[in-house]
Design a protein around this motif. Structure first.
Motif, PDB file in Angstrom:
ATOM      1  N   LEU A   1     -25.696  17.815  15.332  1.00 26.43           N
ATOM      2  CA  LEU A   1     -27.131  17.471  15.602  1.00 26.43           C
ATOM      3  C   LEU A   1     -28.137  18.790  15.455  1.00 26.43           C
ATOM      4  O   LEU A   1     -27.886  19.776  15.567  1.00 26.43           O
ATOM      5  N   SER A   2     -29.397  17.793  15.083  1.00 24.63           N
ATOM      6  CA  SER A   2     -30.697  19.118  14.992  1.00 24.63           C
ATOM      7  C   SER A   2     -30.738  19.706  16.444  1.00 24.63           C
ATOM      8  O   SER A   2     -30.331  18.884  17.395  1.00 24.63           O
ATOM      9  N   TYR A   3     -31.671  20.531  16.221  1.00 24.82           N
ATOM     10  CA  TYR A   3     -32.110  21.247  17.814  1.00 24.82           C
ATOM     11  C   TYR A   3     -32.837  19.880  18.403  1.00 24.82           C
ATOM     12  O   TYR A   3     -32.777  20.231  19.363  1.00 24.82           O
ATOM     13  N   SER A   4     -34.018  19.184  17.430  1.00 22.56           N
ATOM     14  CA  SER A   4     -34.611  18.249  18.873  1.00 22.56           C
ATOM     15  C   SER A   4     -33.444  17.321  19.430  1.00 22.56           C
ATOM     16  O   SER A   4     -34.368  17.099  20.099  1.00 22.56           O
TER      17      SER A   4
ATOM     18  N   PHE B   1     -37.170  33.452  29.520  1.00 20.98           N
ATOM     19  CA  PHE B   1     -35.693  33.122  29.148  1.00 20.98           C
ATOM     20  C   PHE B   1     -35.504  32.313  28.575  1.00 20.98           C
ATOM     21  O   PHE B   1     -34.592  31.561  27.980  1.00 20.98           O
ATOM     22  N   GLN B   2     -35.490  30.926  28.290  1.00 24.81           N
ATOM     23  CA  GLN B   2     -35.916  29.670  28.334  1.00 24.81           C
ATOM     24  C   GLN B   2     -35.124  30.172  26.592  1.00 24.81           C
ATOM     25  O   GLN B   2     -33.979  29.150  26.362  1.00 24.81           O
ATOM     26  N   ALA B   3     -35.572  30.157  25.893  1.00 23.53           N
ATOM     27  CA  ALA B   3     -35.381  30.498  24.019  1.00 23.53           C
ATOM     28  C   ALA B   3     -33.405  31.063  24.224  1.00 23.53           C
ATOM     29  O   ALA B   3     -33.140  30.582  23.558  1.00 23.53           O
ATOM     30  N   ASN B   4     -33.804  31.668  25.258  1.00 27.46           N
ATOM     31  CA  ASN B   4     -32.217  32.944  24.757  1.00 27.46           C
ATOM     32  C   ASN B   4     -31.248  31.936  25.627  1.00 27.46           C
ATOM     33  O   ASN B   4     -30.646  31.743  24.776  1.00 27.46           O
ATOM     34  N   GLU B   5     -31.932  30.944  26.702  1.00 26.42           N
ATOM     35  CA  GLU B   5     -30.559  30.631  27.861  1.00 26.42           C
ATOM     36  C   GLU B   5     -30.231  29.296  26.921  1.00 26.42           C
ATOM     37  O   GLU B   5     -29.529  28.719  27.351  1.00 26.42           O
ATOM     38  N   ALA B   6     -31.351  28.277  26.300  1.00 27.64           N
ATOM     39  CA  ALA B   6     -30.829  26.818  25.993  1.00 27.64           C
ATOM     40  C   ALA B   6     -30.015  27.308  23.900  1.00 27.64           C
ATOM     41  O   ALA B   6     -29.414  26.873  23.444  1.00 27.64           O
ATOM     42  N   VAL B   7     -30.793  28.157  23.526  1.00 26.83           N
ATOM     43  CA  VAL B   7     -30.088  28.609  21.928  1.00 26.83           C
ATOM     44  C   VAL B   7     -29.742  29.795  21.456  1.00 26.83           C
ATOM     45  O   VAL B   7     -29.099  29.360  20.639  1.00 26.83           O
ATOM     46  N   SER B   8     -29.906  30.719  21.737  1.00 27.51           N
ATOM     47  CA  SER B   8     -28.501  31.914  21.621  1.00 27.51           C
ATOM     48  C   SER B   8     -27.775  31.851  21.892  1.00 27.51           C
ATOM     49  O   SER B   8     -27.177  32.203  20.270  1.00 27.51           O
ATOM     50  N   GLN B   9     -26.522  31.107  21.918  1.00 26.69           N
ATOM     51  CA  GLN B   9     -25.570  30.974  22.098  1.00 26.69           C
ATOM     52  C   GLN B   9     -25.249  29.730  21.025  1.00 26.69           C
ATOM     53  O   GLN B   9     -24.475  30.252  20.186  1.00 26.69           O
ATOM     54  N   LEU B  10     -25.815  28.685  20.768  1.00 27.67           N
ATOM     55  CA  LEU B  10     -25.472  27.810  19.867  1.00 27.67           C
ATOM     56  C   LEU B  10     -26.058  28.506  18.322  1.00 27.67           C
ATOM     57  O   LEU B  10     -25.298  28.590  17.283  1.00 27.67           O
TER      58      LEU B  10
ATOM     59  N   LEU C   1     -36.006  23.427  22.193  1.00 29.87           N
ATOM     60  CA  LEU C   1     -35.506  22.593  21.521  1.00 29.87           C
ATOM     61  C   LEU C   1     -35.764  22.443  20.414  1.00 29.87           C
ATOM     62  O   LEU C   1     -35.527  22.385  19.097  1.00 29.87           O
ATOM     63  N   LYS C   2     -37.177  22.073  20.822  1.00 32.99           N
ATOM     64  CA  LYS C   2     -37.849  21.098  20.083  1.00 32.99           C
ATOM     65  C   LYS C   2     -38.408  21.827  18.609  1.00 32.99           C
ATOM     66  O   LYS C   2     -38.468  21.770  17.812  1.00 32.99           O
ATOM     67  N   GLY C   3     -38.762  22.814  19.593  1.00 32.70           N
ATOM     68  CA  GLY C   3     -39.811  23.632  18.850  1.00 32.70           C
ATOM     69  C   GLY C   3     -39.160  24.438  17.566  1.00 32.70           C
ATOM     70  O   GLY C   3     -39.567  24.643  16.818  1.00 32.70           O
ATOM     71  N   VAL C   4     -37.323  24.563  17.617  1.00 35.92           N
ATOM     72  CA  VAL C   4     -36.811  25.620  16.796  1.00 35.92           C
ATOM     73  C   VAL C   4     -36.403  24.296  15.046  1.00 35.92           C
ATOM     74  O   VAL C   4     -36.867  24.826  14.415  1.00 35.92           O
ATOM     75  N   ASP C   5     -36.740  23.622  15.556  1.00 35.96           N
ATOM     76  CA  ASP C   5     -36.775  22.386  14.039  1.00 35.96           C
ATOM     77  C   ASP C   5     -38.423  22.620  13.956  1.00 35.96           C
ATOM     78  O   ASP C   5     -38.429  22.201  13.067  1.00 35.96           O
ATOM     79  N   ILE C   6     -39.006  22.155  14.956  1.00 34.34           N
ATOM     80  CA  ILE C   6     -40.567  22.213  14.354  1.00 34.34           C
ATOM     81  C   ILE C   6     -41.244  23.524  13.340  1.00 34.34           C
ATOM     82  O   ILE C   6     -41.172  23.286  12.336  1.00 34.34           O
TER      83      ILE C   6
ATOM     84  N   ASP D   1     -36.204  30.070  10.226  1.00 32.10           N
ATOM     85  CA  ASP D   1     -35.668  30.273  11.425  1.00 32.10           C
ATOM     86  C   ASP D   1     -36.214  29.663  11.901  1.00 32.10           C
ATOM     87  O   ASP D   1     -37.019  31.073  12.699  1.00 32.10           O
ATOM     88  N   GLY D   2     -36.822  28.868  13.472  1.00 34.56           N
ATOM     89  CA  GLY D   2     -37.806  28.182  14.135  1.00 34.56           C
ATOM     90  C   GLY D   2     -37.339  29.003  15.487  1.00 34.56           C
ATOM     91  O   GLY D   2     -38.163  29.891  15.999  1.00 34.56           O
ATOM     92  N   TYR D   3     -35.990  29.215  15.486  1.00 35.01           N
ATOM     93  CA  TYR D   3     -35.719  30.207  16.931  1.00 35.01           C
ATOM     94  C   TYR D   3     -36.704  31.302  16.765  1.00 35.01           C
ATOM     95  O   TYR D   3     -36.632  31.917  17.955  1.00 35.01           O
ATOM     96  N   TYR D   4     -36.352  31.809  15.808  1.00 36.75           N
ATOM     97  CA  TYR D   4     -37.203  33.221  15.776  1.00 36.75           C
ATOM     98  C   TYR D   4     -38.643  33.055  17.009  1.00 36.75           C
ATOM     99  O   TYR D   4     -38.586  33.989  17.169  1.00 36.75           O
TER     100      TYR D   4
END
Length: 599
Positions: free
Chosen positions: A160-163, A370-379, A510-515, A558-561
């Motif tokens: 799946l995508s992050y969205s 903290f949310q970008a770290n807690e929702a995406v960093s491990q993935l 998560l939606k923002g990473v793809d955007i 990479d939208g994660y950053y």
């Protein structure tokens, strides 16, 4: 890390008990021994305790029989979260001490009553059977939560995508909103069948049925999860709702299953059961579901289908035993016990207090940093080559350190300034989120060396410790300001917003990473390179589709950053401009300013 934070948050009741004991010792050593008074009962019929402004209150779990609570999730996030899924195990200590009438050495002149200290008696055969039953019921609750909040995001990330992962994250929301329907669970039941069994039995039947349905459909659903993401979300959303409802009923049943002298074991049952269920569905399952791990150690591969079938059978067997072999003691209820409307009015009256409104605003936005770290960093780390089995091992290694970390945090928390550790740990927690972003950016090519993995474990331990410090501090503050007469409702409301603050931003993160991500699929055709913008190139499945076309996915941005930078910047600005002055002001208010008139 999100799932790690959920896991250690579930275990945090032991740390909170240390906080309470430490504060009682401090008060006893620094204050003259108060003159003994007899314990009185307020109008709502609960044994309660009060304190002076400089002491932490040990509050009843809920007014009368209202037992709604908001603990977790394990899994939301963080130690104070819950992020991520926050399991409010502080309330178990409140309930235990309020029901048993344990003294904590507090000055009770403000309310005019004080409790007596009772010794916990040896366990009777009846209590031993009750403890075993409670552990099993909490275990059944922990298994689906470990899947929904822990394992599934990692299994789905490959497809799946992050969205789309953001859509699946909506399944965890109900565990942060149990307050909305907990009064109904406490008040509506079939007297002939049992007050708690009226809810536990149907909830567990549904849980078992849903797990069986997923087991037979898992291969189809996970083969093309992008097409079935809404079905997966709906199924796990119902699963989490059923588990949350079962939790409300089990919490209430614990008070009548155990004898009055041994109510302290209720929190132990909860911790053992939830820990075991979540641990099995997250750490153990992720490891045994990994081909690399099982082949390395010569173990059979555990599929999601087989795992769910096993637990669905266990769930059905326990439920059938409850129906035919377990009789629930009848409870005598008064009219006010059944008044659901009165409970909702009490919640509304609390929300109308200006100081409570300021606190709720702080809770709703405090965890965005903290949310970008807690929702995406491990993935992202798994995406860059960190094995799921390595992640599971990191969770296992982190657990004993969190016990020790909780003890240190408990010694740091003081009755007069319970928010101090919460404020002090905010900057380190933001710092660890920044380090996680840098780790993802400079992540080495696999295989991961032992030295780098050791660094990841140390970072995980320190990051979780900062979350633990915040959790202990905010929980102690909630305990201090809650009105003893309506302590359960008050505490549940505050913890609901605490948990929600770590849950609602996840979808948008998560939606923002793809955007913000820009990816193209470059295909060579007739000697000419053709670049096609392909948002799906951010997922492993999208990369596979591009490869089928003879192309290669190139991530240009990479939208994660970008999302991580936005979250960190907002967290720092919000802390300086609102959290720090507001928390300092709220902490200095007298306890009386947090009271509301009962209607």
């Amino acid at each position: 890390m999100d799932s790690i934070s959920r896991y250690h948050r579930i275990c945090s009741h032991a740390w909170l008990r240390i906080v309470l004991r430490s504060q009682r010792r401090t008060r006893k050593s620094n204050s003259p021994q108060p003159q003994k008074r007899g314990m009185t009962l307020p109008q709502n019929g609960h044994k309660t305790m009060a304190s002076s402004i400089d002491t932490v209150q040990i509050l009843p779990r809920a007014p009368r029989t209202t037992r709604g609570r908001d603990r977790v999730a394990w899994p939301s996030g963080d130690g104070e979260d819950v992020d991520e899924v926050e399991l409010s195990l502080l309330e178990e200590e409140d309930k235990r001490q309020a029901e048993m009438g344990l003294t904590n050495g507090m000055d009770s002149e403000e309310r005019g009553f004080k409790t007596k200290e009772l010794d916990v008696r040896p366990l009777s055969p009846h209590d031993k059977r009750a403890i075993a039953l409670l552990i099993v019921l909490y275990l059944i609750q922990g298994v689906p939560l470990g899947l929904a909040l822990g394992s599934m995001p990692f299994l789905l990330r490959e497809h799946l995508s992050y969205s789309q992962l953001g859509i699946f994250s909506l399944a965890s929301y109900p565990y942060s909103l149990k307050l909305l329907w907990s009064p109904i669970v406490d008040s509506m039941f079939l007297p002939s069948f049992g007050r708690r069994k009226s809810w536990i039995v149907p909830m567990q039947m549904i849980i078992g049925t849903l797990m069986l349905f997923i087991s037979f459909s898992s291969e189809r659903l996970l083969e093309h999860p992008g097409e079935n993401v809404h079905t997966l979300t709906a199924v796990f959303l119902i699963l989490v709702i059923m588990s949350a409802t079962q939790d409300i009923a089990v919490d209430g049943w614990a008070l009548t299953l155990l004898s009055h002298e041994n109510l302290s074991y209720a929190s132990t049952c909860q911790t053992v059961g939830l820990n075991t269920g979540f641990f099995a569905s997250f750490t153990v399952f992720l490891a045994l579901n990994s081909e690399a791990f099982t082949s390395k150690w010569g173990l059979p591969l555990l599929t999601l289908s087989a795992y769910l079938k096993f637990w669905s059978v266990i769930c059905f067997l326990v439920t059938l035993w409850l129906i035919f072999f377990k009789t629930e003691d009848k409870e005598t209820l008064q009219d006010s016990d059944m008044n659901v409307v009165a409970v909702y009015k009490t919640i509304w009256n609390i929300c109308k207090l200006k100081h409570v409104q300021s606190l709720l605003i702080m809770h709703v936005f405090a965890k965005i940093g903290f949310q970008a770290n807690e929702a995406v960093s491990q993935l992202k780390m798994v995406e860059k080559g960190l094995g799921r089995e390595d992640l599971a091992i990191a969770v296992l290694v982190d657990f004993p350190f969190q016990i020790f970390g909780g003890w240190l945090a408990a010694r740091w928390s003081t009755p007069d300034k319970p928010l101090r550790p919460w404020l002090y740990a905010f900057w380190p927690r933001l710092g660890f989120a920044l380090i996680s972003t840098l780790i993802v950016y400079f992540f080495p090519k696999p295989p991961v060396t032992s030295a780098f993995f050791a660094f990841l474990v140390v970072h995980t331990v320190l990051q979780s410790f900062s979350s633990t410090i915040q959790f202990v501090g905010i929980s102690a503050f909630h305990t201090r300001i809650s009105d003893p007469v309506i302590g359960g409702t008050y505490m549940t409301l505050l913890n609901t917003f605490t948990n929600l603050g770590g849950t609602w931003p996840r979808y948008f993160v998560l939606k923002g990473v793809d955007i913000f991500s820009v990816a193209t699929c470059k295909v060579m055709e007739s000697g000419t390179e053709i670049s096609m913008k392909a948002p799906e190139c951010v997922s492993d499945q999208g990369k596979a589709h591009c490869a089928d076309l003879g192309g290669q996915c190139i991530t240009e941005r990479d939208g994660y950053y970008h999302v991580s930078a936005i979250c960190l910047a907002f967290g720092a600005l919000f802390f300086v401009s609102y959290i720090l002055p507001t928390a300092t002001r709220l902490q200095a208010l007298p306890v009386s300013r947090w009271r509301t008139a009962l209607r």
